[in-house]
Scaffold this motif. Structure first.
Motif, PDB file in Angstrom:
ATOM      1  N   GLU A  90       0.851  -1.199   0.000  1.00 46.33           N
ATOM      2  CA  GLU A  90       0.000   0.000   0.000  1.00 46.33           C
ATOM      3  C   GLU A  90       0.876   1.234   0.000  1.00 46.33           C
ATOM      4  O   GLU A  90       2.025   1.194   0.435  1.00 46.33           O
ATOM      5  CB  GLU A  90      -0.927  -0.001   1.229  1.00 46.33           C
ATOM      6  CG  GLU A  90      -2.169  -0.801   0.980  1.00 46.33           C
ATOM      7  CD  GLU A  90      -3.158  -0.744   2.143  1.00 46.33           C
ATOM      8  OE1 GLU A  90      -2.969   0.064   3.082  1.00 46.33           O
ATOM      9  OE2 GLU A  90      -4.112  -1.535   2.105  1.00 46.33           O
ATOM     10  N   ARG A  91       0.273   2.349  -0.419  1.00 47.03           N
ATOM     11  CA  ARG A  91       1.078   3.548  -0.634  1.00 47.03           C
ATOM     12  C   ARG A  91       1.911   3.936   0.589  1.00 47.03           C
ATOM     13  O   ARG A  91       3.064   4.315   0.485  1.00 47.03           O
ATOM     14  CB  ARG A  91       0.156   4.705  -1.025  1.00 47.03           C
ATOM     15  CG  ARG A  91       0.922   5.820  -1.691  1.00 47.03           C
ATOM     16  CD  ARG A  91       0.033   6.931  -2.155  1.00 47.03           C
ATOM     17  NE  ARG A  91      -0.888   6.503  -3.197  1.00 47.03           N
ATOM     18  CZ  ARG A  91      -1.986   7.172  -3.523  1.00 47.03           C
ATOM     19  NH1 ARG A  91      -2.295   8.265  -2.878  1.00 47.03           N
ATOM     20  NH2 ARG A  91      -2.778   6.746  -4.481  1.00 47.03           N
ATOM     21  N   SER A  92       1.314   3.799   1.783  1.00 44.31           N
ATOM     22  CA  SER A  92       2.003   4.256   2.997  1.00 44.31           C
ATOM     23  C   SER A  92       3.283   3.457   3.288  1.00 44.31           C
ATOM     24  O   SER A  92       4.180   3.932   3.970  1.00 44.31           O
ATOM     25  CB  SER A  92       1.055   4.149   4.195  1.00 44.31           C
ATOM     26  OG  SER A  92       0.624   2.811   4.319  1.00 44.31           O
TER      27      SER A  92
ATOM     28  N   ASP B 146       9.908  -1.311  -0.803  1.00 47.09           N
ATOM     29  CA  ASP B 146      10.715  -1.353  -2.017  1.00 47.09           C
ATOM     30  C   ASP B 146      12.210  -1.250  -1.695  1.00 47.09           C
ATOM     31  O   ASP B 146      13.027  -1.977  -2.268  1.00 47.09           O
ATOM     32  CB  ASP B 146      10.269  -0.194  -2.913  1.00 47.09           C
ATOM     33  CG  ASP B 146      10.845  -0.305  -4.295  1.00 47.09           C
ATOM     34  OD1 ASP B 146      10.801  -1.407  -4.848  1.00 47.09           O
ATOM     35  OD2 ASP B 146      11.367   0.707  -4.800  1.00 47.09           O
TER      36      ASP B 146
ATOM     37  N   LEU C 152       4.842   1.388   0.698  1.00 44.91           N
ATOM     38  CA  LEU C 152       5.449   0.895  -0.551  1.00 44.91           C
ATOM     39  C   LEU C 152       6.924   1.286  -0.697  1.00 44.91           C
ATOM     40  O   LEU C 152       7.775   0.448  -1.004  1.00 44.91           O
ATOM     41  CB  LEU C 152       4.634   1.383  -1.749  1.00 44.91           C
ATOM     42  CG  LEU C 152       5.120   0.905  -3.109  1.00 44.91           C
ATOM     43  CD1 LEU C 152       5.072  -0.617  -3.207  1.00 44.91           C
ATOM     44  CD2 LEU C 152       4.296   1.497  -4.238  1.00 44.91           C
ATOM     45  N   GLU C 153       7.214   2.534  -0.427  1.00 42.09           N
ATOM     46  CA  GLU C 153       8.585   3.000  -0.651  1.00 42.09           C
ATOM     47  C   GLU C 153       9.565   2.264   0.276  1.00 42.09           C
ATOM     48  O   GLU C 153      10.646   1.850  -0.141  1.00 42.09           O
ATOM     49  CB  GLU C 153       8.629   4.505  -0.393  1.00 42.09           C
ATOM     50  CG  GLU C 153       9.899   5.149  -0.881  1.00 42.09           C
ATOM     51  CD  GLU C 153      10.264   6.351  -0.052  1.00 42.09           C
ATOM     52  OE1 GLU C 153       9.380   7.194   0.198  1.00 42.09           O
ATOM     53  OE2 GLU C 153      11.446   6.424   0.382  1.00 42.09           O
TER      54      GLU C 153
ATOM     55  N   LYS D  63     -11.607   4.196  -0.261  1.00 45.09           N
ATOM     56  CA  LYS D  63     -11.396   4.173   1.195  1.00 45.09           C
ATOM     57  C   LYS D  63     -12.577   4.869   1.878  1.00 45.09           C
ATOM     58  O   LYS D  63     -12.884   6.016   1.582  1.00 45.09           O
ATOM     59  CB  LYS D  63     -10.087   4.883   1.543  1.00 45.09           C
ATOM     60  CG  LYS D  63      -8.861   4.047   1.217  1.00 45.09           C
ATOM     61  CD  LYS D  63      -8.578   3.027   2.301  1.00 45.09           C
ATOM     62  CE  LYS D  63      -7.447   2.103   1.883  1.00 45.09           C
ATOM     63  NZ  LYS D  63      -7.325   0.913   2.687  1.00 45.09           N
TER      64      LYS D  63
END
Ligand SMILES: Nc1ncnc2c1ncn2[C@@H]1O[C@H](COP(=O)(O)OP(=O)(O)OP(=O)(O)O)[C@@H](O)[C@H]1O
Length: 531
Positions: free
Chosen positions: A290-292, A298, A294-295, A514
């Motif tokens: 999820e976006r929160s 990764d 992901l980084e 959401k």
């Protein structure tokens, strides 16, 4: 004579120089079959015939490669008088192998059907018939089998039956199976088997979890399964982050949240080296993508740069976008799905209750406590503020209630969890920080005081009850604001085998973004009297 290829060459004269190409090819293939299985070691079996000829038979599991391999293999024996005999017997052997392969495929299909296992991928290994096969098929060490007995696990769960052989065969894997169905063991156990012994070669395995609570729980489970071996299994705590020279950290398995691990990767000095990691597990993988997160996730995936790494993704919900992302990095992965893709655990009785308003929810909750309180119980709300408000309302009632959310300190969070596990707290109010992965064995009932923000969140929240085949109950309150999204919950209920009223099925489908509507305060106290 070379040790590796001795079984090919016994009894014949072999001009190694002349056939250097063939020789090198056999050697290379032998090295690449490193999954340690008995089958692979006997990939080519040397069999002496009565006539003293050498026959090369090919292992049934590698049937697809058989033809090409056999032709190349024969070139090695060019000029030998025994060749015609070998061809006939080899053909017969090949037919027998094919028959056995077909029989095995049928057995696999039956077993998968029985346990609701769906697989896709090339040459998927056979599912386990029982834990005993860990020993007969994979040479599992006895201390690991003892630990299973001590934990009281008699039969593998469906996800364990299929995911364990996949990982033991050195294949990457994405797996989806219902909440409470033993996914932790499905990835920890093969990891322990493959790591074999503790080593000082740096960090060899990493398990990523989306919250500290889940990371702590997974570390504890790993240690239970590894008991009897001296593996160094570490949880990435704040203390470890601050005080450790990671270049010297003795660690076989590291369990962490992505954020903490990313901070250690980015350290200027004494930073962590993940380049030797052989196994990487992304637990609750859809959450990690999820976006929160992901980084951070990764960065960890990139830092685990060992080219022969085995990565696996596990979750009770596996949306298509996660599979798509995963496919871009994984090699020849096997996909294992247990049950229906959008279903909750079938052992949970699911109910929807129209509460009308915020006031109605509180009344309904108190009434249900008065009628029958069946602790331990979890109550989910949509925000930290609302968790505190509900706690403020219930703490003076005659029930033992606790609250947990991400604004509490780590120590406070640990204490709340310990009290709940120990039965000191009967009812625990939580935000989604406890929505996934946490295994409180006895939880009989989950209440969604606030409607979940998406179907996945619903499946995970209610999955805190009804674990390991136990019966559970899930009650979801809804108000006018939630009605447009009811149909999405109905879909999960239908997929999980629950009865759903026809009016609910007839409702229009709405794409679920959401869903966190603004809700009136839970607190019944006038604002100036709030603490
Ligand atoms: N083979 C088994 N037999 C009986 N119980 C088992 C077996 N394997 C695991 N369990 C138990 O099942 C419970 C749930 O396991 P686990 O927490 O791994 O579930 P999960 O599938 O990861 O759930 P979630 O999706 O909610 O994270 C645990 O209490 C665990 O000890």
């Amino acid at each position: 004579m070379e040790k590796d290829t001795s079984f090919l060459l016994t009894g014949i004269k072999f001009n190694k120089k002349r056939f250097a190409g063939d020789f090198a090819r056999f050697k290379k293939r032998k090295q690449s079959n490193d999954d340690g299985s008995v089958d692979d070691l006997s990939y080519f079996k040397r069999e002496d015939t009565e006539a003293g000829n050498v026959v090369v038979s090919v292992n049934k599991k590698r049937k697809r490669k058989t033809k090409a391999e056999r032709v190349e293999g024969f070139s090695v024996f060019k000029g030998s008088d025994a060749v015609p005999v070998v061809i006939n017997e080899a053909t017969e052997q090949e037919e027998n192998n094919q028959k056995e392969l077909n029989r095995q495929n049928e057995r696999d299909l039956r077993l998968r059907k029985k346990y609701g296992i769906h697989v896709s991928g090339n040459n998927v290994p056979s599912p386990l018939q029982g834990f005993a096969e860990l020993s007969t098929r994979y040479g599992c060490e006895s201390y690991l089998l003892h630990n299973l007995v001590k934990l009281g696990f008699k039969e593998p769960t469906p996800i364990q039956r299929q995911a364990i052989p996949v990982l033991l065969s050195g294949r990457e894997c994405f797996a989806k199976a219902p909440t409470g169905s033993g996914k932790t063991l499905a990835f920890v156990y093969p990891m322990l088997m493959k790591l074999k012994q503790p080593s000082k070669d740096g960090i060899r395995a990493v398990i990523l979890c989306h919250t500290r609570e889940l990371a702590a729980q997974t570390t504890r489970e790993c240690k239970k399964m590894a008991k009897g071996n001296k593996f160094r299994i570490k949880l990435m705590t704040k203390e470890l982050m601050r005080n450790t020279d990671f270049t010297k950290l003795p660690c076989d398995i590291l369990v962490s949240t992505p954020r903490r691990l990313q901070l250690c990767i980015c350290k200027k000095k004494k930073k962590i080296d993940l380049s030797r990691v052989e196994y990487l597990v992304l637990d609750e993988s859809d959450k990690l993508f999820e976006r929160s997160l992901l980084e951070q996730t990764d960065s960890v995936v990139k830092a685990c740069s060992n080219p022969s790494i085995i990565r696996s993704l596990f979750s009770a919900t596996l949306p298509d976008f996660v599979e798509d992302v995963a496919r871009t990095v994984m090699h020849d992965a096997v996909r294992v799905i247990v049950g229906d893709k959008n279903a909750a655990s079938e052992s949970i009785k699911q109910k929807l209750i129209f509460a009308g308003s915020e006031e109605g929810k509180l009344l309904a909750l108190r009434q249900s406590f008065a009628e029958s309180l069946n602790p331990p119980m979890l109550i989910f709300v949509q925000s930290i503020e609302r968790a505190e408000e509900l706690y403020g309302e219930l703490k003076f009632d005659s029930i033992r209630v606790g609250v947990i959310h991400s604004n509490l300190s780590q120590e406070q969070r640990e204490n709340v969890i310990d009290d709940f596990r120990a039965g000191k707290t009967w009812v625990l109010i939580a935000t989604d920080v406890l929505g996934r992965g946490m295994d409180f064995k006895g939880v009989k009932c989950v209440i969604n005081y606030d409607f979940p923000d998406c179907a996945a969140s619903y499946i995970h929240r209610i999955g805190r009850s009804g674990r390991a085949g136990r019966i559970g109950e899930a009650i979801t309150f809804y108000t006018e604001d939630d009605i447009p999204y009811l149909r999405n919950i109905a879909n999960v209920m239908i997929a999980s085998g629950c009865e759903v009223p026809s009016w609910l099925i007839d409702m229009p489908k709405k794409k679920w973004k959401k869903h966190y509507p603004r809700r009136e305060s839970i607190s019944t106290k006038p604002k100036d009297q709030e603490e």
